[in-house]
Design an enzyme around this catalytic site. Structure first.
Site, short mmCIF file in Angstrom:
data_model
loop_
_atom_site.label_atom_id
_atom_site.label_comp_id
_atom_site.label_asym_id
_atom_site.label_seq_id
_atom_site.Cartn_x
_atom_site.Cartn_y
_atom_site.Cartn_z
N ASP A 1 22.76 57.77 -10.30
CA ASP A 1 22.11 58.47 -9.20
C ASP A 1 22.71 59.92 -9.58
O ASP A 1 21.90 60.93 -8.78
CB ASP A 1 22.66 57.93 -7.89
CG ASP A 1 22.23 56.70 -7.34
OD1 ASP A 1 21.55 55.86 -8.17
OD2 ASP A 1 22.58 56.37 -6.34
N ASP B 1 31.83 56.15 -3.59
CA ASP B 1 32.45 54.99 -2.47
C ASP B 1 33.69 54.22 -3.22
O ASP B 1 34.89 54.24 -2.60
CB ASP B 1 31.69 54.04 -1.93
CG ASP B 1 30.55 54.54 -0.95
OD1 ASP B 1 31.03 55.50 -0.20
OD2 ASP B 1 29.52 54.07 -0.72
N GLY C 1 26.75 49.87 -8.84
CA GLY C 1 25.45 49.25 -9.66
C GLY C 1 25.68 49.84 -10.95
O GLY C 1 26.63 50.67 -11.50
N LYS D 1 31.06 57.18 -12.28
CA LYS D 1 29.98 56.44 -12.70
C LYS D 1 28.68 56.31 -11.57
O LYS D 1 29.26 56.47 -10.30
CB LYS D 1 30.33 54.91 -12.87
CG LYS D 1 29.17 53.81 -13.09
CD LYS D 1 29.20 52.73 -12.28
CE LYS D 1 28.84 53.20 -10.80
NZ LYS D 1 28.63 52.06 -9.85
N THR D 2 27.66 56.62 -12.03
CA THR D 2 26.39 56.37 -11.13
C THR D 2 25.21 56.93 -11.78
O THR D 2 25.33 58.08 -12.07
CB THR D 2 26.45 56.69 -9.72
OG1 THR D 2 25.32 56.36 -8.84
CG2 THR D 2 26.72 58.16 -9.39
N ARG E 1 30.08 44.58 -5.47
CA ARG E 1 30.02 45.72 -4.61
C ARG E 1 31.12 45.57 -3.52
O ARG E 1 31.06 46.15 -2.46
CB ARG E 1 28.75 45.91 -3.90
CG ARG E 1 27.62 46.59 -5.04
CD ARG E 1 26.58 47.19 -4.23
NE ARG E 1 25.34 47.71 -4.93
CZ ARG E 1 25.57 48.92 -5.45
NH1 ARG E 1 26.71 49.95 -5.24
NH2 ARG E 1 24.56 49.22 -6.12
P1 FBP Z 1 25.88 52.85 -7.42
O1 FBP Z 1 25.88 54.03 -6.52
O2 FBP Z 1 26.95 51.81 -7.24
O3 FBP Z 1 26.03 53.48 -9.06
O4 FBP Z 1 24.41 52.16 -7.37
C1 FBP Z 1 23.29 53.16 -7.67
C2 FBP Z 1 22.15 52.48 -7.45
O5 FBP Z 1 21.60 52.22 -8.69
C3 FBP Z 1 21.08 53.05 -6.54
O6 FBP Z 1 20.24 54.05 -7.18
C4 FBP Z 1 20.32 51.95 -5.76
O7 FBP Z 1 19.70 52.33 -4.50
C5 FBP Z 1 21.46 50.95 -5.70
O8 FBP Z 1 22.38 51.01 -6.84
C6 FBP Z 1 20.72 49.48 -5.78
O9 FBP Z 1 21.79 48.43 -5.68
P2 FBP Z 1 21.66 46.98 -6.07
O10 FBP Z 1 22.27 47.02 -7.64
O11 FBP Z 1 22.85 46.49 -5.17
O12 FBP Z 1 20.48 46.60 -5.88
#
Ligand code: FBP
Length: 545
Positions: free
Chosen positions: A202, A173, A78, A199-200, A142
């Site tokens: 979250d 991951d 993400g 990175k994230t 991803r």
């Molecule tokens: P990462 O863990 O890859 O940084 O992504 C986090 C996130 O933003 C979450 O908060 C959310 O649930 C998810 O990605 C959404 O994924 P997508 O962008 O595939 O809809």
């Protein structure tokens, strides 16, 4: 190139700050050998070449001469504000090592390495993206990098481009996979180093070594601005309860940080729901009681923050998801047609899990049973928990009305803040932090390191006092069950219920619930007094206090 906004033009001139240890020539200080956080023997066996490496730190040092180096970079998972600055820091770092060094970006995430889709990132391209949000410079994806055939396809293109080091910018991951790749290339003596960057949005990739993952700061400030605006509207019209779901796949760090910034009436913390073994009905009763209490005071309005991952933490639903994951991972399940999968899973659930499964609204049950991302995670951002909860609260309030326990009006509005914050222009904190992470990655590469994550510490102090270095990725690993098998993974950091940020929140929340104590943070500021522009998150402030 598309038209630029006035802010984008002004912001391009911003020079991100670097820690003193990275300004000019560096020397490396190595610590003692490290151990994984748990399951040491298993992790060691799986990573014979990258296990037990020392922590390292960079300090100002003597001039050294280096040969040019070609480096590849991948954005994984993400989006998170600041990714472009990691890349510009890495670019400036390798150019400072030698002006003939080259940077290649793999397109649309790890898949670009496997499919040989790449571009050279030259100075004019990099300059277009400095201090901007988004991952659009090369795109993200991803695709999971975890199989040998992918690693072999990767080495073909890395050799073709003369790339000696790969930087993977990703969450837990992706960094786990970066370490598996580092180990594989080291075992095969392919001569390619692999470095990760945390990175994230979250905020769940953090531990003793990583203070925070990049993007958390900007994303939380963006959501808090919006929550503050809603609270002002809410306190002006005094007729709605706003149910606001906030991104954060698993941990509730974003919800907690936004609560600390905005002081809503209610904020649910998934980790607490799990620790207290609360059922969905308990969560609904908790909210309904606060709505009733405020109504008794004449306040038929309020705000509720809901972490995106809540549903997975309600113990009865967590048990159900665990069994669904195992059932869906079987060979038999893979042969079942999609329209028959619900019936298939129902036949394989235990009595208790089946009861919970059947009690959920059909859309939620289907999302839990069917939709997984490539890492096997439930796609919680698709589940409308905010609507599920407000509908259940409305039903509960009707019951309470009949019992004479509630006499108010309940009108709900729903919001989901996630994608709004992931590509915002990085705050000063993220702009500086990310640039330093990228620049620092170039120094780890120059020092010959592999299987390390770039780290910057002491980030609540002025940037010049930040500490730059590297942590062996294996140090953060433990064994966990994923898709029915035990695998080595970086341990996810959940909200610590004994930590200072949660304790502060828990101490204040009853007052915030009853009285209207909203804070309106306003938008991120890039120009102006440092206490406004350079402020770190409340989470970091309490954690580092
Ligand atoms: P990462 O863990 O890859 O940084 O992504 C986090 C996130 O933003 C979450 O908060 C959310 O649930 C998810 O990605 C959404 O994924 P997508 O962008 O595939 O809809």
């Amino acid at each position: 190139m598309s038209k630029k906004s006035a802010l984008q033009i002004a912001r391009a001139a911003y020079s991100p700050k670097l820690p003193l240890g990275l300004q000019g020539n560096v020397s490396i200080k190595e610590g003692a050998p490290t151990q994984s956080v748990a399951d040491q023997e298993e992790v060691k066996k799986l990573f014979p070449n990258t296990y037990g490496l020392p922590l390292v730190e960079f300090e100002p040092g003597e001039p050294q001469t280096y040969a040019p180096i070609n480096v590849g970079v991948i954005l994984s998972g993400g989006q998170a504000p600041g990714g472009h600055n990691v890349i510009s820091g890495l670019f400036d770092g390798i150019k400072s090592i030698h002006p003939d060094s080259k940077l290649y970006g793999f397109i649309l995430g790890p898949g670009g390495l496997v499919d040989h889709k790449y571009m050279e990132l030259t100075a004019d391209i990099i300059d277009e993206y400095r201090n901007t949000g988004g991952f659009d410079i090369i795109g993200s994806g991803r695709t999971k990098l975890e199989e040998e055939w992918q690693f072999e396809k990767g080495i073909t293109i890395l050799r073709e481009l003369g790339i000696k080091a790969l930087v993977i910018i990703g969450g837990d991951d992706s960094n786990t996979n970066a370490c598996v790749l580092a180990e594989y290339y080291a075992a095969k003596e392919y001569g390619v180093q692999v470095i990760g960057c945390p990175k994230t949005i979250d905020g769940d990739l953090k531990n003793d070594q990583i203070e925070t993952s990049f993007g958390f700061d900007t994303a939380c400030k963006t959501y808090s601005e919006l929550i503050g605006n809603i609270q002002r509207d809410c306190n002006s019209a005094r007729k709605y309860w706003h149910f606001i779901k906030l991104m954060g796949r698993s941990a509730s760090h974003i919800a907690l940080e936004c609560a600390l910034q905005t002081q809503p009436n209610i904020c649910l913390i998934s980790e607490e729901v799990e620790a207290k073994n609360m059922s969905l009905a308990d969560v609904v009763t908790y909210i309904a009681n606060i709505v009733a209490q405020r109504a008794a005071d004449g306040n038929n309005f309020g705000t509720v923050l809901i972490p995106e991952g809540l549903i997975e933490f309600v113990p009865e639903i967590k048990k159900l998801i665990a069994q669904l994951n195992d059932v869906l991972a079987t060979e038999e399940a893979k042969l079942v047609a999609r329209d028959k999968q619900i019936d298939f899973v129902k036949q394989h659930l235990s009595e208790d899990n089946l009861r919970v499964f059947q009690s959920l609204p059909t859309t939620v049950a289907h999302q839990l049973a069917l939709d997984r991302d490539p890492h096997g995670n439930v796609q919680v951002s698709l589940i409308e928990t905010e609507k599920l909860l407000s509908q259940m609260v409305a039903v509960e309030l009707e019951k309470m009305k009949k019992q004479g326990k509630y006499n108010g009006k309940f009108n709900a509005q729903h919001h989901f803040f996630g994608y709004e914050g992931r590509c915002a222009a990085p705050s000063n904190y993220d702009a500086d932090y990310c640039y330093s992470l990228g620049y620092n990655a170039s120094r780890l590469i120059a020092s010959g390191k592999t299987g390390y994550m770039s780290i910057i510490k002491n980030t609540t102090a002025p940037a010049v006092e930040w500490k730059a270095g590297g942590v062996p990725i294996t140090m953060m690993m433990n064994m966990e069950r994923r898709s029915g098998k035990m695998k080595p993974v970086i341990r996810k950091a959940l909200v610590d219920l004994n930590g200072a940020p949660f304790k502060y929140f828990a101490d204040k929340r009853d007052v915030w619930a009853r009285y209207t104590s909203y804070v309106y943070p306003g938008p991120i500021q890039y120009f102006g007094p440092s206490e406004v522009c350079d402020k770190p998150t409340e989470t970091l402030r309490y954690e580092q206090a």
